[in-house]
Scaffold this active site. Structure first.
Site, PDB file in Angstrom:
ATOM      1  N   HIS A 172     -61.242 -26.386  53.651  1.00 54.63           N
ATOM      2  CA  HIS A 172     -60.224 -26.903  52.736  1.00 54.63           C
ATOM      3  C   HIS A 172     -60.713 -26.846  51.285  1.00 54.63           C
ATOM      4  O   HIS A 172     -59.904 -26.911  50.352  1.00 54.63           O
ATOM      5  CB  HIS A 172     -59.873 -28.343  53.109  1.00 54.63           C
ATOM      6  N   ASP A 390     -48.660 -11.842  64.147  1.00 50.23           N
ATOM      7  CA  ASP A 390     -48.750 -10.939  65.295  1.00 50.23           C
ATOM      8  C   ASP A 390     -50.022 -10.097  65.170  1.00 50.23           C
ATOM      9  O   ASP A 390     -50.133  -9.252  64.290  1.00 50.23           O
ATOM     10  CB  ASP A 390     -47.512 -10.044  65.323  1.00 50.23           C
TER      11      ASP A 390
END
Length: 446
Positions: A172, A390
Site C-alpha cells: 500500500h 483475464d
C-alpha cells in the site's frame, strides 16, 4: 460440503517458492522512488486481492502440456510477471525507509501451491473471508510489511477440480486499489499475449503530494490490525438496490443516488445501531463518522490518467449526531453534499486526507482518532472492472478480499452480474452479530 477441511493445515501444500525479477534491469536514473506524503502516511501493509477461475481450459500455446499441470501454469504466470515488473519496477524493490523505495530489482515473491479440495468448497463456504484467505500465504494478507520484505507477493493455487486462484499482495506504500487493478490488468494482458503496446504506468511518486511542505512522517500512521475484526459478505442484488435508490431519491431530493451512496449509508446506519445496541442512546455519548476514500486522479488540475500509480486519494465524510442523522435520505443527502464539495476543491492544496493527517500529527494522535464514538471507513471499488481480468483462462468466477485490514471498514465492489453490489463489512465480532440481524439489511440482501 466438507467446510471443516478449510481449517486443516494439511489442506494447502506449497509446491514451489521463487523470486521473480524484472526481465530487464531498472535504469540507474529510476533507482530511487520517492514516496508522497500520503504514501508515507500509509501502513506498510499489503493490499490483497484474489481472483478465482473455474477449471482451466487448455490454451493454444499449451498443446505440449497438460493444462492441469501446476508447474506449467506457474511458468506462464512467472514469465509474464517478470515482463510486467519492468514497468512496475518499484514493486520489485524494497523500502529503504518510510520515504524511499530502493528499486534494486530484488524481485517479487511467487508461490505455487496445491489446495486439496474443490474450488466450490472455497466459494460456497459461509465464511467468505476465511475461505478466501486460504489462497494467500499464511498470515500475509493485510499484514504490515516486515522489514526488508518483498513489496509484491503473488501466489497461484490449483484446486483438485482443475480450477485455479491467482492472489496478489501489493504494498500500500506504493499504490492504492486503482494501482492494484492497473497492475493486474497489465499482468493479465501480457500473460495472454495480447499486449500490443509497451506498458506505460505513470508512477507519480511525490510529484503531486510532496512531503516537502510538511513535517516528515518517520513511521507509518495507519496500521492494520486484523485481530480486531471479522468480515461478512453481503450481496445487494440489482432489483432490490434499484428500488431502494428510487425510494431514497424521492425522499432525499438527491438526483440519481449512486449504489455506493445508498449502500454505504445503509451499512453506516446498521453499524451504528449494532454498536449502540447495549446502550439506551442510539448514538452513544458522541457522534459517529463515515469517511469515504476518494480517487482524485480526474479531479486534479493537471488531470491524471487512471493508469497513474500511487496513493492518489482524498476523503469526504458525514457525521451522525442523533437518530435523525442516520435516516437514509438524510445520510445520502449529506454524502452527496460531501462529494460535491470535494469535487470543487483543489485536491492538492485542500486535500482533506492530508489535512487530517497533519492535524492528527500536530495533536499527537492517530488519524481519525478524536471526538467520535466510532469512525467507519468506506472504500468504493464499484465500476473498477476487476471481473474483466483475464490471464488467458477467461473471466474470474469471483474476485475477493480476505479479512481486514481493521475494524469498521466497508469495501464495496461490483457484483459479478448485473448492477448489484458485493459489500465486505469488517466490524468487531460482538457488533457483527447484531449487525447481520438488522431487519432493514436483511430485506435488501440476496
Amino acid at each position: 460440503m466438507a467446510f471443516a477441511l478449510l481449517s486443516s493445515p494439511s489442506l494447502v501444500s506449497v509446491c514451489d517458492k521463487t523470486f521473480i525479477k524484472p526481465s530487464s534491469l531498472t535504469p540507474p536514473t529510476l533507482r530511487y522512488h520517492k514516496l508522497s506524503y500520503i504514501d508515507q502516511f500509509q501502513s506498510n501493509m499489503y493490499i490483497p486481492l484474489a481472483l478465482f477461475y473455474p477449471k482451466v481450459q487448455q490454451r493454444e500455446e499449451s498443446t505440449n502440456y497438460s493444462h492441469n499441470e501446476l508447474s506449467h501454469i506457474a511458468h506462464l504466470l512467472q514469465t509474464s510477471l517478470s515482463k510486467t515488473l519492468v514497468s512496475y519496477y518499484p514493486y520489485a524493490g524494497k523500502l529503504r525507509d518510510n520515504a524511499i523505495v530502493d528499486c534494486n530489482d530484488m524481485g517479487a515473491e511467487f508461490l505455487s501451491v496445491r489446495i486439496k479440495c474443490h474450488m466450490s468448497e472455497i466459494l460456497d463456504h459461509p465464511d467468505a473471508s476465511h475461505a478466501e484467505s486460504t489462497v494467500f500465504p499464511k498470515d500475509l494478507p493485510w499484514a504490515n510489511n516486515y522489514e526488508g520484505g518483498n513489496l509484491l507477493v503473488a501466489q497461484v493455487s490449483k484446486f483438485d477440480c482443475g480450477g485455479i486462484a491467482i492472489s496478489v499482495c501489493l504494498s500500500h506504500k506504493i499504490g492504492d486499489g486503482c494501482s492494484v487493478l492497473n497492475f493486474l490488468n497489465d499482468w493479465s494482458r501480457i500473460s495472454r499475449g495480447r499486449m500490443t503496446t509497451t506498458l506505460a504506468p505513470k508512477f507519480v511518486g511525490d510529484s503531486i503530494f510532496s512531503s516537502n511542505n510538511y513535517s516528515p512522517i518517520i513511521a507509518p500512521q495507519l496500521l492494520s490490525n486484523v485481530s480486531e475484526c471479522v468480515q461478512k459478505r453481503f450481496i445487494f442484488p440489482t432489483t432490490k438496490l434499484d428500488a431502494l435508490r428510487a425510494k431514497v431519491a424521492a425522499e432525499s431530493g438527491v438526483e440519481n443516488p449512486t449504489r455506493a451512496e445508498v449502500v454505504s449509508a445503509l451499512l453506516f446506519k446498521c453499524a451504528i445501531k449494532a454498536a449502540s445496541s447495549t446502550t439506551t442512546s442510539m448514538l452513544m455519548h458522541r457522534p459517529s463518522k463515515l469517511v469515504h476514500f476518494l480517487n482524485v486522479r480526474s479531479l486534479l488540475k493537471s488531470r491524471l490518467p487512471q493508469s497513474a500509480i500511487g496513493n492518489i486519494l482524498s476523503i469526504f465524510s458525514t457525521i451522525a449526531t442523533n437518530e435523525q442523522d442516520i435516516e437514509l435520505p438524510r445520510l445520502v443527502r449529506n454524502l452527496r453534499d460531501g462529494v460535491e464539495v470535494a469535487y470543487k476543491k483543489d485536491q492538492v492544496e485542500e486535500n482533506e486526507l492530508i489535512l487530517e493527517v497533519v492535524e492528527s500529527m500536530r495533536k499527537g494522535k492517530k488519524p481519525f482518532d478524536d471526538e467520535y464514538e466510532n469512525v467507519y471507513a468506506c472504500s468504493n471499488l464499484c465500476k473498477y472492472p476487476d471481473y474483466n481480468v483475464d490471464f488467458g483462462w477467461g473471466k474470474p468466477e469471483r474476485v475477493g478480499l480476505p479479512n481486514g485490514p481493521f475494524k469498521n471498514v466497508f469495501f464495496l465492489k461490483d457484483y459479478k452480474i448485473g448492477g448489484g453490489v458485493d459489500a465486505r463489512v469488517m466490524l468487531q465480532k460482538q457488533h457483527m452479530s447484531e449487525f447481520e440481524r438488522d431487519d432493514e439489511l436483511l430485506q435488501l440482501i440476496s
